[in-house]
Design a protein around this motif. Structure first.
Motif, PDB file in Angstrom:
ATOM      1  N   GLN A 155      -5.480  -5.436   4.831  1.00 53.08           N
ATOM      2  CA  GLN A 155      -6.401  -5.301   3.735  1.00 53.08           C
ATOM      3  C   GLN A 155      -6.932  -6.330   3.115  1.00 53.08           C
ATOM      4  O   GLN A 155      -8.103  -6.277   2.596  1.00 53.08           O
ATOM      5  CB  GLN A 155      -5.386  -4.575   2.632  1.00 53.08           C
ATOM      6  N   SER A 203       5.272   6.311 -12.951  1.00 55.26           N
ATOM      7  CA  SER A 203       4.011   5.580 -13.522  1.00 55.26           C
ATOM      8  C   SER A 203       2.544   6.351 -13.183  1.00 55.26           C
ATOM      9  O   SER A 203       1.891   6.009 -13.867  1.00 55.26           O
ATOM     10  CB  SER A 203       3.804   4.234 -12.558  1.00 55.26           C
ATOM     11  N   ASP A 204       3.110   7.465 -13.034  1.00 53.87           N
ATOM     12  CA  ASP A 204       1.906   8.471 -12.961  1.00 53.87           C
ATOM     13  C   ASP A 204       1.833   9.577 -14.442  1.00 53.87           C
ATOM     14  O   ASP A 204       0.795  10.321 -14.474  1.00 53.87           O
ATOM     15  CB  ASP A 204       1.982   9.226 -11.703  1.00 53.87           C
ATOM     16  N   LYS A 259      -0.805   3.756  -5.280  1.00 50.17           N
ATOM     17  CA  LYS A 259       0.084   3.498  -6.212  1.00 50.17           C
ATOM     18  C   LYS A 259       0.115   1.967  -6.817  1.00 50.17           C
ATOM     19  O   LYS A 259      -0.569   1.268  -5.853  1.00 50.17           O
ATOM     20  CB  LYS A 259       1.551   3.640  -5.464  1.00 50.17           C
ATOM     21  N   GLN A 264      -0.404  12.579   7.728  1.00 51.46           N
ATOM     22  CA  GLN A 264       0.348  13.190   6.605  1.00 51.46           C
ATOM     23  C   GLN A 264       1.566  14.252   7.354  1.00 51.46           C
ATOM     24  O   GLN A 264       2.898  14.132   6.898  1.00 51.46           O
ATOM     25  CB  GLN A 264      -0.450  13.834   5.413  1.00 51.46           C
ATOM     26  N   VAL A 272      -6.094   8.731  -0.619  1.00 52.15           N
ATOM     27  CA  VAL A 272      -4.897   9.599  -0.100  1.00 52.15           C
ATOM     28  C   VAL A 272      -5.446  11.051  -0.278  1.00 52.15           C
ATOM     29  O   VAL A 272      -5.053  11.822   0.477  1.00 52.15           O
ATOM     30  CB  VAL A 272      -3.654   9.165  -0.179  1.00 52.15           C
ATOM     31  N   GLU A 273      -5.919  11.157  -1.495  1.00 54.16           N
ATOM     32  CA  GLU A 273      -6.299  12.653  -2.032  1.00 54.16           C
ATOM     33  C   GLU A 273      -7.088  13.241  -1.313  1.00 54.16           C
ATOM     34  O   GLU A 273      -7.487  14.559  -1.468  1.00 54.16           O
ATOM     35  CB  GLU A 273      -6.590  12.569  -3.580  1.00 54.16           C
ATOM     36  N   LYS A 303       4.738  14.073  -1.483  1.00 54.42           N
ATOM     37  CA  LYS A 303       4.782  12.716  -1.444  1.00 54.42           C
ATOM     38  C   LYS A 303       3.606  12.043  -0.422  1.00 54.42           C
ATOM     39  O   LYS A 303       2.919  11.041  -0.579  1.00 54.42           O
ATOM     40  CB  LYS A 303       6.044  11.886  -0.997  1.00 54.42           C
ATOM     41  N   VAL A 304       3.300  12.798   0.571  1.00 60.34           N
ATOM     42  CA  VAL A 304       2.416  12.058   1.588  1.00 60.34           C
ATOM     43  C   VAL A 304       1.059  12.617   1.001  1.00 60.34           C
ATOM     44  O   VAL A 304       0.029  11.909   1.366  1.00 60.34           O
ATOM     45  CB  VAL A 304       2.574  12.907   3.089  1.00 60.34           C
ATOM     46  N   THR A 305       1.016  13.482   0.227  1.00 60.72           N
ATOM     47  CA  THR A 305      -0.759  13.847  -0.397  1.00 60.72           C
ATOM     48  C   THR A 305      -0.956  13.030  -1.549  1.00 60.72           C
ATOM     49  O   THR A 305      -1.996  13.068  -1.944  1.00 60.72           O
ATOM     50  CB  THR A 305      -0.528  15.218  -0.756  1.00 60.72           C
ATOM     51  N   GLY A 306       0.054  12.263  -2.016  1.00 59.05           N
ATOM     52  CA  GLY A 306      -0.243  11.479  -3.405  1.00 59.05           C
ATOM     53  C   GLY A 306       0.099  12.381  -4.729  1.00 59.05           C
ATOM     54  O   GLY A 306      -0.422  11.902  -5.843  1.00 59.05           O
ATOM     55  N   SER A 307       0.387  13.816  -4.542  1.00 66.99           N
ATOM     56  CA  SER A 307       0.455  14.443  -5.715  1.00 66.99           C
ATOM     57  C   SER A 307       1.755  14.387  -6.432  1.00 66.99           C
ATOM     58  O   SER A 307       1.839  14.897  -7.355  1.00 66.99           O
ATOM     59  CB  SER A 307       0.143  15.881  -5.278  1.00 66.99           C
ATOM     60  N   THR A 362       4.230   5.409   0.426  1.00 69.27           N
ATOM     61  CA  THR A 362       3.595   6.488   1.632  1.00 69.27           C
ATOM     62  C   THR A 362       2.305   6.685   1.484  1.00 69.27           C
ATOM     63  O   THR A 362       1.753   6.716   2.556  1.00 69.27           O
ATOM     64  CB  THR A 362       4.418   7.918   1.714  1.00 69.27           C
ATOM     65  N   PRO A 363       1.478   6.972   0.279  1.00 71.39           N
ATOM     66  CA  PRO A 363       0.096   7.154   0.314  1.00 71.39           C
ATOM     67  C   PRO A 363      -0.653   5.826   0.976  1.00 71.39           C
ATOM     68  O   PRO A 363      -1.603   6.140   1.920  1.00 71.39           O
ATOM     69  CB  PRO A 363      -0.172   7.335  -0.979  1.00 71.39           C
ATOM     70  N   PRO A 370      -3.823   9.598  -9.184  1.00 71.15           N
ATOM     71  CA  PRO A 370      -2.747   8.607  -8.880  1.00 71.15           C
ATOM     72  C   PRO A 370      -1.943   8.648  -7.747  1.00 71.15           C
ATOM     73  O   PRO A 370      -1.096   7.820  -7.539  1.00 71.15           O
ATOM     74  CB  PRO A 370      -1.758   9.559  -9.955  1.00 71.15           C
ATOM     75  N   GLY A 371      -2.766   9.082  -6.751  1.00 79.07           N
ATOM     76  CA  GLY A 371      -2.094   9.037  -5.509  1.00 79.07           C
ATOM     77  C   GLY A 371      -1.939   7.564  -4.599  1.00 79.07           C
ATOM     78  O   GLY A 371      -0.721   6.995  -4.119  1.00 79.07           O
ATOM     79  N   VAL A 396      -0.062   5.775   4.624  1.00 81.14           N
ATOM     80  CA  VAL A 396      -0.888   6.819   5.388  1.00 81.14           C
ATOM     81  C   VAL A 396      -2.222   6.610   5.620  1.00 81.14           C
ATOM     82  O   VAL A 396      -2.787   6.562   6.593  1.00 81.14           O
ATOM     83  CB  VAL A 396      -0.824   8.059   4.457  1.00 81.14           C
ATOM     84  N   SER A 408      -3.621   1.032  -1.039  1.00 82.88           N
ATOM     85  CA  SER A 408      -4.722   1.111  -0.233  1.00 82.88           C
ATOM     86  C   SER A 408      -5.457   2.348   0.067  1.00 82.88           C
ATOM     87  O   SER A 408      -5.056   3.394  -0.340  1.00 82.88           O
ATOM     88  CB  SER A 408      -3.977   0.938   1.201  1.00 82.88           C
TER      89      SER A 408
END
Lengths: 764, 280, 162
Positions: B96, A42-43, C40, C91, C78-79, A33-37, C106-107, C37-38, C110, C52
């Motif tokens: 932002q 919706s993904d 959102k 992270q 974020v990736e 979840k913190v890395t976006g993976s 979260t992304p 897709p990180g 972060v 963001s």
């Protein structure tokens, strides 16, 4: 009370001490979840996928004269345009009553009701196709006043009354020496989860469908979807896609049937993602409520009787309204001993947006009202409001207004005492950013007044009124690795962490694998709602692991010819108490051990015609103390501090408990001062995050955890009660009361609007 | 799609596509595009045009490039010259939004709730409009002709905004029902011009187009102790706020009632005046 | 009606976007065309911060950036803030502090905190709250998020390990 342990904030270590129960074990899905993976619904992506979209009614009430899809279907890239008549099975669905149309047929009953669905090659093509569908409506005057619903012509074949409960408890003739009366109102709140409704359906050869969807209850969805598709349930497979928050809004179907219809019609995978505006139309909201109360007490502050009349607006369809009104009615008097009660709870149908489940489920509305009444009563008695509450608060053995005696733990007094005794860390702000109005630079300290107040509440845990509430789980222990299967929907609450902790605690395993939640692999886990999954699915996982443990020990005893009761499972080893036998888990389970269980809580019973009965299993109490600063000139509020104590049974994961308390309180703060789905003639005026305001980091104060009251609950796994809902119940009431304390105004309505403070209004 | 890298570039592109969307920060425009409300054919992006990104002092004025972002308006050497503009910029949206949204975009959107609008109104800002065929100047109140309606013509863009550097305190405040990231329910800018002996008041979200409280300005300008610096009496402040309120014609909407807006703008007027010139 | 191909530089890599539609936002292109897709999609009107990204270093809402206008700019998602298989300090702090629940915000958070700490490794509480005021979180009430900021900030000041 013996067995009580109070965990203060210092117990909440950010770093984990170990993997078992009671530790702040980090979430297994935290890293993705913190890395976006982490893949949210919706993904989802598929090479051959089409995009789906929904045409919705612009009218709260209308007859559909005609629908012309001729122009839409000829647009290049459009693969399907489907209507009411294309729904292959049942045309309606619903959690409690199948009364909600999959796609509108002859009539639309609320703004945003789906009328047509489209699949196309690109969202822009979808948009054009939706624009090209011509629907001729004959607009009907909408029924928007819930007070008029029962006498108005029915807007649905099932009638406008969804449920009436007339609860009568104790001596109906008794009258108190002191009486206070008030009428209160709660606006419509939206769950406002961040991850919009989304999912993907993939047709299966031979006529079935796979649906990947963000939901709270896979199996209930599956059964409703299958009925609407005219398929046997086993032809419809649901798998949980990553859920971006739920809070009740994903308990009902949204796009589920639509996606499956489009996929099966086109033979292609179809993905759909609601926009935020669409999301406001696409799920149920918290019921708006109008509540009249009269409290009776003796001069010494002992409650004698509570009369109340509750009217909830269910909107156009029933959803879970019947259960919500039951909760509102059962908990209308709050966590107090009330020997006599006459409480009428009514939920009706209108052409407003449908309402259903949201965190707190009926208890939020009544807590706001009963706590306002308790403060009013304290004033009338000239009594300290904390003393008044302590004098009347429920304890184990006391009876609710439903006549049910509380057999489990009920530390109402403890939550009050610890909360009010906790020192405040609130200081006086100087930076305008920290004053009411924040970034708008409106506040002058001279016009800011501070208020402080307490609110107390309670709520049932798990499903009530005789519902067959259960969860299924399986544990497979192989080569020392435990694999858990459970269809519990992880919506952010941290069940995935708990599974690791429970399996470790019971089996001593270091590696725990949780299979994806699906209808294919196991039976229902029930809904991720009603603060029930820690108890129910946690209980099921515990039971499955314990069965595996028993079989493991039996196997080792058998294989080594030793007595079963001389064996223990410790640190990944099966060992004899004498110490001469040590078998490691890996080798002991090279031949896997498997157990699958169903876990049920103690049975509950329906309410009788007087609203009496043992309808609930267990109760959780909480208290919030709010400190607010109010700019009385402009009516702007800054919540400065929240302090809370909560009855948690036992803390299984401290950091996750704190996360629930902080997050639930934020939703309560939102309802207190800013969150409302505003309606005008049945239409939502603020269906966006620009105008439906939820608290930012500058609106949410620090939450001081005064105490987590640990009195293990009999029957609960490890003694733990669910913790998700109480924080959102008492926080709203406390903030509203603190604004009253600051301003001296009655403020009988939430959210408290600036104009209510400035003009002393908000009268219900 | 044209990503203009010079002003001339931008004007040429706009000349050949007069119906093109002019994209600066995109914080308003893209909301409409994402909603499907605004068909996109040709776009001229001007956010990276150097001439539009700078500012400079020109005598007793500051000339602000239209594509300065709200964050740009917060830089200290500019904020010290235009404090109300900086205050307004900080109240816009979120970090932002402030990093992308532009001053020129705020004006071109022409929303009554635009946060910089009351400041620019109070400052008698002058807009420099530019097209391939030349330049013209226009006052803000001529430019914004109604709710989200402006006098900008096809092929034209806002090049710069000129505001005076005034000697005197400035205050911007904005009422919203959230402590950050909120659209204004009411906003007010009050700027004092000691050398001109005027107080100017711009109002936001209380009328269809940019509004000045001219009667209130005249009244307070005549009742301030310009030489002695004594704060105005309570009676004078009351009359001033009454006149400010009288200048407004707010509406009821989902963000607030007309009644509340009238009340709140009076409160803001009193507080802004007290902050600027003191209270008796 | 697609537009001419264009190239975007995302996380240090150049990507060619062909057959793009004219109004596509950077968020859309990242998520649906580039397999990133990180970032959102919670509101698509700049009111939630979930999308963001850093654009030439600054934090912006990618939903409000027209993708084709970002040609030549450096985009970091974020990736791209930590090498594959590793976590950045922010992270790691999110995981350690329990700042993740549903994880949808979260992304974006972060990214916003990464930017904040780049300019200020010792932000006070109000500074932190203002810096993340454009990032809505519906699960946490921001408490553990702010705890995560404090952890990451202490790490950047060299006062603690993560």
């Amino acid at each position: 009370m013996s067995g009580t342990r109070t965990t203060d904030r210092t117990g909440v270590a950010p770093r984990t001490g170990g993997p078992g129960i009671g530790e702040s074990v980090p979430r297994p899905d935290g890293v993705p979840k913190v890395t976006g993976s982490f893949a949210f619904s919706s993904d989802l992506w598929h090479d051959r996928m089409l995009w789906g979209g929904t045409l919705r009614s612009p009218h709260p009430s209308a007859r559909i004269v005609s629908v012309d899809i001729g122009a839409a279907v000829t647009i290049t890239g459009v693969h399907a345009v489907l209507l009411h008549d294309d729904v292959p099975g049942s045309k309606a669905y619903g959690l409690e009553h199948s009364d909600q149309q999959v796609l509108a047929g002859e009539v639309v009953r609320h703004e945003g009701e789906p009328v047509a669905i489209v699949a196309a090659d690109h969202p822009e093509t979808v948009r054009r196709a939706l624009d090209a569908i011509v629907v001729e409506y004959e607009v009907v005057d909408p029924l928007t006043d819930p007070a008029a619903a029962e006498t108005a012509p029915p807007i649905h074949p099932d009638g406008n009354l969804i449920r009436r409960i007339h609860l009568r408890h104790g001596d109906q003739q008794v009258v108190g020496e002191v009486q206070v009366e008030g009428t209160y109102e709660v606006g419509m709140q939206d769950q406002a989860f961040l991850g919009p409704e989304s999912g993907m359906a993939i047709p299966v050869e031979g006529g079935g469908v796979d649906l990947y969807i963000a939901t709270q209850w896979l199996h209930a969805d599956r059964d409703q979807v299958a009925a609407c598709l005219g398929l046997r349930p086993e032809r419809v497979r649901l798998t949980l896609a990553g859920v971006g928050g739920a809070f009740g809004a994903r308990e009902d179907l949204s796009m589920h049937v639509h996606l499956c219809m489009l996929a099966m019609h086109t033979g292609r995978p179809v993905k759909m993602v609601y926009s935020r505006e669409e999301s406001f139309h696409g799920h149920v909201h918290r019921h708006p409520a109008r509540m009249w109360y009269r409290h009776h007490a003796d001069r010494d502050g002992t409650l004698v009787r509570v009369e109340a009349s509750l009217l909830l607006d269910g909107g156009a369809y029933a959803s879970s309204s019947s259960a919500v009104i039951a909760n509102a009615t059962c908990f209308a008097a709050g966590p107090y001993r009330v020997p006599s009660a006459d409480i009428e709870g009514v939920v009706v149908r209108t052409n407003n947006p449908p309402c259903g489940a949201m965190r707190g489920f009926g208890a939020v509305q009544t807590c706001f009202a009963h706590e306002a009444q308790m403060d009013l009563l304290a004033g009338a008695l000239g009594m300290d409001p904390v003393e008044l509450r302590l004098r009347n608060v429920l304890a184990t053995g006391d009876r609710l207004v439903t006549g049910q005696a509380i057999t489990g733990t009920a530390p109402g007094a403890e939550v009050i005492r610890t909360c009010v005794d906790h020192p405040s860390a609130a200081s006086i702000a100087e930076d305008p950013m920290a004053l009411p109005g924040g970034a708008g630079r409106t506040a002058d300290p001279a016009h800011v007044v501070r208020g402080e107040a307490l609110a107390v509440g309670f709520k049932n845990l798990m499903f009530s009124e005789g519902f067959d509430d259960y969860s299924s789980a399986a544990c497979r222990l192989a080569d020392g690795v435990a694999t858990i299967t459970c269809a519990c929907a992880e919506v952010g609450q941290g069940f995935v962490t708990l599974v690791q902790q429970i399996a470790h605690e019971v089996l001593g395993v270091q590696e725990v694998v949780l299979e994806p939640a699906s209808t294919e692999t196991i039976g229902s886990a029930g809904s991720t709602s009603a603060s029930r999954q820690t108890w129910m699915s946690g209980g099921a996982v515990q039971k499955a692991c314990e069965e595996v443990r028993v079989r493991l020990l039996a196997r080792v005893a058998d294989e080594h010819g030793v007595e079963l009761d001389g064996l223990v499972l410790v640190d990944g080893l099966v060992a004899s108490l004498t110490g001469d036998l040590r078998v490691d888990l890996v080798s002991a389970t090279s031949d896997p051990i498997h157990a699958e269980v169903e876990f049920r809580h103690a049975p509950t019973f329906p309410l009788d015609e007087d609203g009496q009965g043992d309808a609930h299993v267990s109760f959780a109490f909480s208290a919030h103390r709010a400190i607010v600063d109010v700019d009385v000139g402009l009516g702007l509020v800054k919540v400065v501090e929240l302090t809370t104590s909560q009855d948690v049974g036992r803390v299984l994961n401290p950091v996750q408990v704190v996360g629930q308390l902080e997050g639930g309180a934020a939703q309560g703060v939102g309802l207190a001062v800013m969150e409302e789905v505003q309606l005008s003639d049945g239409r939502i005026r603020n269906a966006s995050f620009t105008d439906y305001l939820v608290p930012t980091a500058l609106d949410m104060p620090p939450v001081e955890i005064a105490a987590l009251i640990e009195q293990p609950e009999p029957g609960a796994p490890f003694g733990a009660k669910g913790v998700g809902e109480p924080p959102s119940i008492t926080s709203t009431a406390a903030v509203a009361a603190a604004i009253r304390a600051a301003t001296g105004l009655a403020l009988p309505r939430v959210p408290v609007r600036p104009s209510d403070i400035v003009f002393g209004g908000g009268a219900a | 799609m044209t990503i203009a890298t010079s002003l001339e570039d931008a004007c040429c592109a706009l000349a050949s596509h007069p119906d093109a969307l002019v994209l600066a920060g995109g914080t308003d425009l893209m909301v409409a595009v994402n909603r499907g409300d605004l068909p996109v054919h040709h776009v001229v992006a001007i956010g990276r045009v150097p001439e539009l990104r700078g500012w400079r002092r020109e005598g007793d004025h500051v000339r602000l490039g239209a594509a300065l972002t709200y964050t740009d308006l917060l830089q200290p050497d500019l904020a010290v010259l235009q404090p109300a503009l900086a205050q307004a910029a900080r109240s816009v949206g979120s970090p932002q939004i402030r990093n992308t949204g532009t001053l020129g975009g705020n004006v071109a959107t022409g929303s009554p709730a635009g946060d910089t609008i009351p400041v620019l109104a109070a400052l008698d800002a002058v807009l420099e409009l530019r097209s391939a065929s030349g330049t013209r100047e226009m006052r803000l109140d001529e430019f914004v002709t109604g709710v989200k309606r402006t006098a900008l013509e096809g092929g034209e863009l806002i090049e710069a905004i000129r505001v005076p550097v005034l000697d005197g305190p400035q205050e911007f405040c904005k009422v919203g029902t959230r402590n950050a990231m909120v659209i204004s329910v009411v906003s007010l800018a009050l700027v004092v011009d000691r050398s001109g002996r005027t107080v100017r008041v711009g109002l936001g979200s209380v009328a269809a187009s940019p509004l000045r409280a001219t009667e209130a300005e005249a009244y307070i300008g005549g009742h301030l102790d310009w030489d002695g610096g004594r704060p105005p009496s309570a009676e004078v402040v009351d009359r001033f706020t009454e006149l400010v309120v009288g200048a407004t014609s707010p509406i009821d909407d989902h963000r607030g009632s007309a009644r509340y807006r009238r009340h709140a703008v009076g409160v803001l007027a009193g507080r802004a005046l007290a902050r600027a010139v003191g209270a008796a | 009606m697609s537009i001419d191909p264009y190239a975007l530089t995302v996380n240090g890599r150049e990507h060619e976007i062909s057959e793009g539609w004219p109004g596509e936002s950077l968020l859309w292109v990242l998520r649906e065309r580039l397999g990133l897709p990180g970032s959102k999609n919670a509101c698509e009107e700049g009111e939630c911060g979930s999308c963001s990204v850093r654009l030439d270093g600054e934090i912006v809402c990618s939903c409000l950036v027209l993708a084709a206008s970002a040609v030549g700019q450096e985009i970091t998602t974020v990736e791209g803030i930590a090498p594959d298989g590793t976590l950045s300090d922010v992270q790691q702090a999110f995981v350690d502090a329990g700042a993740v629940q549903c994880g949808f915000c979260t992304p974006g958070l972060v990214m916003a905190i990464d930017v904040l700490l780049d300019s200020d490794t010792d932000p006070d509480d109000l500074t932190v709250r203002e810096a993340i005021s454009g990032n809505l979180c519906r699960c946490t009430g921001y408490g553990r998020v702010i705890e995560a900021v404090n952890l990451a900030a202490a790490f950047r000041r060299g006062e603690t390990d993560l």
